[in-house]
Design a protein around this motif. Structure first.
Motif, PDB file in Angstrom:
ATOM      1  N   MET A   1       0.838  -1.183   0.000  1.00  0.00           N
ATOM      2  CA  MET A   1       0.000   0.000   0.000  1.00  0.00           C
ATOM      3  C   MET A   1       0.878   1.240   0.000  1.00  0.00           C
ATOM      4  O   MET A   1       1.818   1.337   0.768  1.00  0.00           O
ATOM      5  N   ARG A   2       0.546   2.161  -0.901  1.00  0.00           N
ATOM      6  CA  ARG A   2       1.277   3.433  -1.008  1.00  0.00           C
ATOM      7  C   ARG A   2       0.279   4.589  -0.957  1.00  0.00           C
ATOM      8  O   ARG A   2      -0.334   4.936  -1.973  1.00  0.00           O
ATOM      9  N   PRO A   3       0.087   5.204   0.205  1.00  0.00           N
ATOM     10  CA  PRO A   3      -0.806   6.366   0.258  1.00  0.00           C
ATOM     11  C   PRO A   3      -0.196   7.551  -0.482  1.00  0.00           C
ATOM     12  O   PRO A   3       1.023   7.744  -0.469  1.00  0.00           O
ATOM     13  N   ARG A   4      -1.054   8.297  -1.149  1.00  0.00           N
ATOM     14  CA  ARG A   4      -0.632   9.515  -1.854  1.00  0.00           C
ATOM     15  C   ARG A   4      -1.493  10.662  -1.351  1.00  0.00           C
ATOM     16  O   ARG A   4      -2.664  10.470  -1.014  1.00  0.00           O
ATOM     17  N   ILE A   5      -0.912  11.837  -1.323  1.00  0.00           N
ATOM     18  CA  ILE A   5      -1.674  13.012  -0.893  1.00  0.00           C
ATOM     19  C   ILE A   5      -1.599  14.079  -1.979  1.00  0.00           C
ATOM     20  O   ILE A   5      -0.645  14.146  -2.740  1.00  0.00           O
ATOM     21  N   ASP A   6      -2.631  14.881  -2.022  1.00  0.00           N
ATOM     22  CA  ASP A   6      -2.666  16.029  -2.933  1.00  0.00           C
ATOM     23  C   ASP A   6      -2.942  17.253  -2.063  1.00  0.00           C
ATOM     24  O   ASP A   6      -4.090  17.541  -1.705  1.00  0.00           O
ATOM     25  N   ARG A   7      -1.886  17.957  -1.720  1.00  0.00           N
ATOM     26  CA  ARG A   7      -2.029  19.101  -0.814  1.00  0.00           C
ATOM     27  C   ARG A   7      -2.867  20.222  -1.436  1.00  0.00           C
ATOM     28  O   ARG A   7      -3.467  21.009  -0.722  1.00  0.00           O
ATOM     29  N   ASP A   8      -2.907  20.300  -2.762  1.00  0.00           N
ATOM     30  CA  ASP A   8      -3.728  21.336  -3.400  1.00  0.00           C
ATOM     31  C   ASP A   8      -5.219  21.063  -3.206  1.00  0.00           C
ATOM     32  O   ASP A   8      -6.025  21.993  -3.182  1.00  0.00           O
ATOM     33  N   ARG A   9      -5.600  19.804  -3.059  1.00  0.00           N
ATOM     34  CA  ARG A   9      -7.019  19.454  -2.851  1.00  0.00           C
ATOM     35  C   ARG A   9      -7.412  19.478  -1.380  1.00  0.00           C
ATOM     36  O   ARG A   9      -8.588  19.563  -1.047  1.00  0.00           O
ATOM     37  N   CYS A  10      -6.426  19.333  -0.489  1.00  0.00           N
ATOM     38  CA  CYS A  10      -6.698  19.221   0.944  1.00  0.00           C
ATOM     39  C   CYS A  10      -7.393  20.485   1.467  1.00  0.00           C
ATOM     40  O   CYS A  10      -6.999  21.606   1.142  1.00  0.00           O
ATOM     41  N   VAL A  11      -8.415  20.275   2.301  1.00  0.00           N
ATOM     42  CA  VAL A  11      -9.123  21.394   2.920  1.00  0.00           C
ATOM     43  C   VAL A  11      -8.820  21.489   4.418  1.00  0.00           C
ATOM     44  O   VAL A  11      -9.407  22.302   5.113  1.00  0.00           O
ATOM     45  N   GLY A  12      -7.931  20.619   4.918  1.00  0.00           N
ATOM     46  CA  GLY A  12      -7.514  20.686   6.308  1.00  0.00           C
ATOM     47  C   GLY A  12      -8.543  20.172   7.301  1.00  0.00           C
ATOM     48  O   GLY A  12      -8.526  20.565   8.461  1.00  0.00           O
ATOM     49  N   ALA A  13      -9.416  19.279   6.869  1.00  0.00           N
ATOM     50  CA  ALA A  13     -10.447  18.741   7.766  1.00  0.00           C
ATOM     51  C   ALA A  13      -9.841  17.869   8.871  1.00  0.00           C
ATOM     52  O   ALA A  13     -10.406  17.759   9.955  1.00  0.00           O
TER      53      ALA A  13
END
Length: 63
Positions: A1-13
């Motif tokens: 498993m490799r989690p990926r993040i997209d900081r531009d989409r993140c709303v900080g919830a």
């Protein structure tokens, strides 16, 4: 498993941090997601999967 993040989409919830605090954190400056562990061990996969499923903006994905 490799989690990926997209900081531009993140709303900080912070749902990812609540579900998988060993894998995700929030940047103290802007509140957006930070990936702590790009290759979480198998015993954390369920919580990481739940973090991806509950992210309200789709900023967390699994590869």
């Amino acid at each position: 498993m490799r989690p990926r993040i997209d900081r531009d989409r993140c709303v900080g919830a912070g749902m990812c941090v609540l579900r998988a605090p060993d894998t995700f954190d929030q940047d103290p400056d802007d509140g957006r997601v930070v990936l702590l562990d790009p290759a979480p061990p198998p015993h954390r996969h369920a919580s990481v999967r739940e973090a991806a499923q509950t992210c309200p903006s789709g900023a967390v994905a699994l590869g």
